[in-house]
Design an enzyme around this catalytic site. Structure first.
Site, short mmCIF file in Angstrom:
data_model
loop_
_atom_site.label_atom_id
_atom_site.label_comp_id
_atom_site.label_asym_id
_atom_site.label_seq_id
_atom_site.Cartn_x
_atom_site.Cartn_y
_atom_site.Cartn_z
N CYS A 99 0.83 -1.21 0.00
CA CYS A 99 0.00 0.00 0.00
C CYS A 99 0.86 1.25 0.00
O CYS A 99 1.67 1.48 0.90
CB CYS A 99 -0.92 -0.02 1.22
N GLU A 109 -8.73 14.09 29.88
CA GLU A 109 -8.90 12.98 28.94
C GLU A 109 -9.52 11.79 29.67
O GLU A 109 -9.19 11.52 30.83
CB GLU A 109 -7.53 12.58 28.35
N CYS A 152 -12.26 16.95 12.90
CA CYS A 152 -12.10 16.06 11.76
C CYS A 152 -13.42 15.89 11.01
O CYS A 152 -13.54 15.02 10.14
CB CYS A 152 -11.55 14.70 12.19
#
Length: 380
Positions: A87, A261, A331
């Site tokens: 790839c 977090e 994103c």
């Protein structure tokens, strides 16, 4: 970039493969500007382009075939293994490692997991490369059946791939479409993979999240640092901080930074990075970013949520936080637009697109938000 796998119809994961990179970037910018058109007065900086090939620092390979002829890649419509070890979007270091790993699978007689029959042991090979070329390798196994053989023959793999810094076995006994299970068994090397980005080192544990494109990740962090410097912020809250990428990069003398977090291992990694860097004013805690309550009003807040965005609850919290500056790294420009609309007290002043995912329609976009109010309440 052209890909033989794509041209033969073997793999179509890279939906924009074959499209000239400049056209890809223009299309992404046009899409982002359309989705964020409700804020026409905001400035758009030039997008940060990626190299179009060999950019991906992690490989999530489904294992198929047989012990004598294993495949690393994906499964076809009949659930048979398709080998993708050549790839072109993967870094050369990842591609180089696949042949020794396949040879090791054969040597250790690890049966690839067969999805239709639910038999076999090795489900996935997860491989991450650091900026320095070191590797973290994780074997995702159905059970401990092959573990003794893995341990017995591991020295041969370490000899073939001396760049292996972390090797683990992850146990995923359930038959379901996930990459990994909850139990991780350390087999060799360090507890973390060191990811050096300029003057900062991030520590990645096996299940830690890190951006797939190292150079673009570095660009995100440096852009945030620049905006924090311009804002003159002395106290920063970093939500969804992960292993501390943003928090560690915006750190500076006389500036307090605190990251939140949900993942305890990620927080442990972030603390290690801060300690090694001597950053005494950078702290981290385990907690739900959507439920945070600030002890005092920070000068700036950085948010880097998953694709689903911030959600109504956190948007309301941020809307009433009275922080002067918010930096939002997204994103998913569609959820970003929704979240911005839910925080009318903050006006976007600057957008910038970062091409984290060449050959696809996906990208990152970061926005600098300033509170519209002329003054803020004092801390109490």
């Amino acid at each position: 970039m052209h890909c033989g796998y794509f041209d033969r119809g073997v793999c179509r994961s890279c939906t924009r493969m074959g499209t000239p990179y400049g056209i890809q970037l223009e299309a992404k910018l046009a899409n982002a500007r359309t989705l964020l058109a409700a804020w026409p007065d905001a400035e758009w900086l030039s997008p940060m382009a990626s190299r179009p090939d060999a950019f991906r620092n992690k490989a999530k390979m489904v294992v198929g075939g047989t012990p004598d002829a294993p495949t690393l890649g994906i499964l076809d419509a009949a659930q048979h293994g398709v080998d993708l070890t050549g790839c072109g979007i993967l870094t050369p270091g990842l591609r180089f490692a696949f042949y020794p790993i396949k040879s090791f699978i054969t040597l250790a007689r690890i049966a690839p997991y067969d999805v239709p029959t639910r038999r076999g042991e090795l489900k996935h090979v997860l491989l991450t490369e650091s900026a320095a070329g070191e590797l973290m390798l994780r074997f995702v196994l159905r059970s401990t059946e092959a573990l003794s053989r893995v341990q017995k023959h591991l020295p041969s793999l370490l000899t073939a791939l001396p760049q292996l810094a972390v090797v683990t076995a992850n146990l995923l006994p359930e038959h379901k479409a996930v990459l990994e299970g909850a139990e991780e068994i350390r087999l060799s090397g360090n507890e973390t993979l060191e990811m050096r980005l300029g003057d900062r080192v991030l520590h990645l544990r096996p299940a830690s999240f890190f951006q797939t494109n190292t150079e673009i990740a570095k660009g995100l962090y440096l852009q945030a640092r620049d905006w924090i410097d311009q804002a003159g912020a002395k106290s920063i809250l970093d939500l969804y901080c992960g292993v501390g990428g943003f928090a560690l990069h915006v750190a500076a003398p006389g500036r307090r930074v605190h990251g939140i977090e949900l993942s305890a291992p990620a927080v442990e990694s972030a603390r290690l990075s801060a300690t090694e860097a001597g950053l005494t004013d950078v702290t981290f805690s385990v907690g739900d970013a959507t439920a945070f309550v600030a002890a005092e009003v920070p000068d700036a807040i950085i948010v880097n949520p998953p694709r689903r965005g911030l959600g109504d609850k956190l948007c309301q919290t941020l809307e009433s936080s009275a922080a002067g500056t918010i930096i939002y790294s997204s994103c998913n420009a569609a959820t970003l637009a929704k979240d911005l609309g839910a925080m009318p007290a903050y006006g976007p002043t600057v957008f910038r697109l970062f091409d984290m995912f060449p050959q696809t329609d996906h990208y990152e976009v970061m926005v600098l938000l300033q509170r519209r109010q002329a003054t803020r309440p004092k801390n109490t």
